[in-house]
Design a protein around this motif. Sequence first.
Motif, PDB file in Angstrom:
ATOM      1  N   SER A   1       4.603  -7.870  -5.827  1.00 46.18           N
ATOM      2  CA  SER A   1       5.490  -7.356  -5.564  1.00 46.18           C
ATOM      3  C   SER A   1       6.327  -6.180  -4.678  1.00 46.18           C
ATOM      4  O   SER A   1       5.437  -5.432  -3.814  1.00 46.18           O
ATOM      5  CB  SER A   1       5.696  -7.448  -6.927  1.00 46.18           C
ATOM      6  N   GLY A   2       7.407  -6.645  -4.166  1.00 46.52           N
ATOM      7  CA  GLY A   2       8.328  -5.108  -3.326  1.00 46.52           C
ATOM      8  C   GLY A   2       9.908  -5.612  -2.685  1.00 46.52           C
ATOM      9  O   GLY A   2      10.162  -6.583  -3.533  1.00 46.52           O
ATOM     10  N   VAL A   3       9.727  -4.893  -2.058  1.00 49.22           N
ATOM     11  CA  VAL A   3      11.853  -4.495  -1.323  1.00 49.22           C
ATOM     12  C   VAL A   3      11.897  -5.868  -0.332  1.00 49.22           C
ATOM     13  O   VAL A   3      10.680  -5.320   0.790  1.00 49.22           O
ATOM     14  CB  VAL A   3      12.078  -3.723  -1.415  1.00 49.22           C
TER      15      VAL A   3
ATOM     16  N   TYR B   1      13.493  -7.052   3.200  1.00 44.26           N
ATOM     17  CA  TYR B   1      13.819  -6.743   3.956  1.00 44.26           C
ATOM     18  C   TYR B   1      14.386  -7.638   5.179  1.00 44.26           C
ATOM     19  O   TYR B   1      12.851  -8.098   5.613  1.00 44.26           O
ATOM     20  CB  TYR B   1      13.698  -5.187   5.096  1.00 44.26           C
TER      21      TYR B   1
ATOM     22  N   GLU C   1       8.476  -3.868   1.739  1.00 42.57           N
ATOM     23  CA  GLU C   1       8.059  -2.846   1.484  1.00 42.57           C
ATOM     24  C   GLU C   1       8.050  -2.307  -0.547  1.00 42.57           C
ATOM     25  O   GLU C   1       8.495  -2.736  -1.227  1.00 42.57           O
ATOM     26  CB  GLU C   1      10.160  -1.837   1.233  1.00 42.57           C
ATOM     27  N   THR C   2       6.689  -2.115  -0.128  1.00 39.34           N
ATOM     28  CA  THR C   2       6.043  -2.047  -1.495  1.00 39.34           C
ATOM     29  C   THR C   2       5.237  -0.442  -1.315  1.00 39.34           C
ATOM     30  O   THR C   2       4.898  -0.040  -0.453  1.00 39.34           O
ATOM     31  CB  THR C   2       4.707  -2.734  -1.724  1.00 39.34           C
ATOM     32  N   MET C   3       6.182   0.400  -1.913  1.00 29.17           N
ATOM     33  CA  MET C   3       5.509   1.447  -2.433  1.00 29.17           C
ATOM     34  C   MET C   3       5.268   2.730  -1.303  1.00 29.17           C
ATOM     35  O   MET C   3       4.941   3.518  -0.548  1.00 29.17           O
ATOM     36  CB  MET C   3       4.268   1.487  -3.622  1.00 29.17           C
ATOM     37  N   LYS C   4       6.416   1.987  -0.028  1.00 25.68           N
ATOM     38  CA  LYS C   4       6.804   3.111   1.016  1.00 25.68           C
ATOM     39  C   LYS C   4       6.030   2.305   2.180  1.00 25.68           C
ATOM     40  O   LYS C   4       6.127   2.916   2.656  1.00 25.68           O
ATOM     41  CB  LYS C   4       6.824   5.005   1.330  1.00 25.68           C
ATOM     42  N   VAL C   5       5.080   1.504   2.407  1.00 26.41           N
ATOM     43  CA  VAL C   5       4.261   0.470   2.486  1.00 26.41           C
ATOM     44  C   VAL C   5       5.026  -0.175   3.361  1.00 26.41           C
ATOM     45  O   VAL C   5       5.866  -1.182   2.650  1.00 26.41           O
ATOM     46  CB  VAL C   5       3.230   0.618   2.359  1.00 26.41           C
TER      47      VAL C   5
ATOM     48  N   GLN D   1       4.811  -3.894   4.569  1.00 26.87           N
ATOM     49  CA  GLN D   1       4.593  -5.312   5.432  1.00 26.87           C
ATOM     50  C   GLN D   1       5.235  -5.835   5.994  1.00 26.87           C
ATOM     51  O   GLN D   1       6.201  -6.764   6.337  1.00 26.87           O
ATOM     52  CB  GLN D   1       3.632  -5.584   4.287  1.00 26.87           C
TER      53      GLN D   1
ATOM     54  N   PRO E   1      14.491  -6.335  -4.620  1.00 32.83           N
ATOM     55  CA  PRO E   1      13.263  -6.519  -5.405  1.00 32.83           C
ATOM     56  C   PRO E   1      12.362  -8.181  -5.350  1.00 32.83           C
ATOM     57  O   PRO E   1      12.879  -8.734  -6.149  1.00 32.83           O
ATOM     58  CB  PRO E   1      12.858  -5.600  -6.274  1.00 32.83           C
TER      59      PRO E   1
END
Lengths: 453, 84
Positions: free
Chosen positions: B14-16, B18, B45-49, B51, B71
């Motif tokens: 899961s992540g945002v 972009y 972007e997952t927890m500010k990281v 990929q 998300p």
Amino acid sequence: MFNKILVANRGEIALRVIRACRESGIKCVAVYSEADEASLHLKLADEQICIGPAISSKSYLNIESIINAAGQTGAEAIHPGYGYLAEKEEFAQACADNNIVFIGPTPENLKLAGDKITAKKIMEEAGVPVIPSSPGGVISLDEAVGLCAEVGYPVMVKASGGGGGRGIRICKDENVLREDFPIAKAEAAAAFGNDELYIEKFVQEPRHIEFQILADRFGNVAHLGERECTIQRRYQKLIEESPSPRLTPELRTAMGDAAIRAGNAVNYFNAGTVEFLLDKNDNFYFMEVNARIQVEHPITELTTGVDLVKEQIRLAADGKLDFSFEDLPKRGWAIECRINAEDPDRNFLPSPGVVEKYQPPGGYGVRLDTHLYQGYELPIFYDSLIAKLVSFDLTRDGAISIMRRALDEFIISPLKTTIPLYRKIMDDSSFQKGDFHTGYINKFVPDEDEDED
Amino acid sequence: MANGKKVEVRAPMSGVFYRRPAPDQPPYVEVGDTVNKKQVLALLETMKVFQKVKCPVNGKILEIVPQSETPLKDDDLMFIIEVG
């Protein structure tokens, strides 16, 4: 003193500030994004106000929304925590413009802390040691050879226009410099379209030592000793301790004096940290000022007896600083492990999700700052720091034993966390001897490049 | 080499999502673009990281499912690519 403070943050640091307010009889307002409706900081605050959608840029970084929230709730002051708006000059200024006290440094302090070149110049003028470097760009090899003889080898040659660690060459002597300088120049031209190079003394196997400072509005600055923050991965601190096993009393006095000079040189106000690199020969160099309360502040609190967050609030309310380091009841040793929801076995990949089982450690010498609870779902939008586990004892060995035991007790599942990595480090003989440098973590985890698929 | 075979690219966690490297820059890819294996299609972007979402095959972008800055959950569909 203030009657009501708004806490412009989330997670463990929001809890930290809310707790300080509650102990001081100050009402507090929690702000939250739509993704944080189930967060613990809302439950402990007196009032809660939603400041926007999940994405931080629209909520926790939204200056207008936070200033409005303070206005609506009648908060007289804002504590920014760390990260987010804590070091944004624009936010500190917006607070001032709206007659709200910003619990932190002045806008001028924040501006300077963000401008590393000017800060370095001011520090040098104030007699704070800085890393020797070329005054500006270096164009010719002859110029470079002359400069490096002055600065002393090894040197780091890097592209003036570069960044992110690219185009950096370490030259251990003049021969290597003569070989590498033209190559570095060509690389800089190819990568950044600018062949100007910058030369700096290369500090080998350094340690990262920082000094906590506090300053009031009347020009008094005190330091509260050091924090050893050498154990890092990609510039992210993992384990911190205070005091540092590396410092002698003499070095502590010299670095503490330099930290106070640094604070005075910039008319610093409130809590801050002066970061230094320390080399093998006891030379230390100013790196930067962190103009905020830091993640690792608890280790200073445990070893000096000063509640730094309450001090921040007191100083912001025009309190006077009436002690020096020598006056503090210093004792013992504190170690902090930053527990992140990351998988150390998979290149520290984040590990969000629901905390199905949560069993925190406790007992003698354990402090745990965390916003976790059983059943909490970690949002994907925010930082992976989920807990700060701190151990304290009269000796370093004692603090390591307590940390080892506390890590064994700590269960957070099914998320992957950095707990197993810290458990290994506590058993490592180099760590136990206090013998490490900034590359230490590579002993446990390969420094993989994500691009190498 | 076009054989019409379709490949789905799904979120590895899961992540945002972009579509652009930065707000002021153009998207990595658009529908209809020819893409190569390992080319970056988007960021997650997952927890500010952050990929990189990399293309698994050589082909053409048929569909970009999520809007940028939304998300995603683990295994949500991001891209459909025609192998070719």
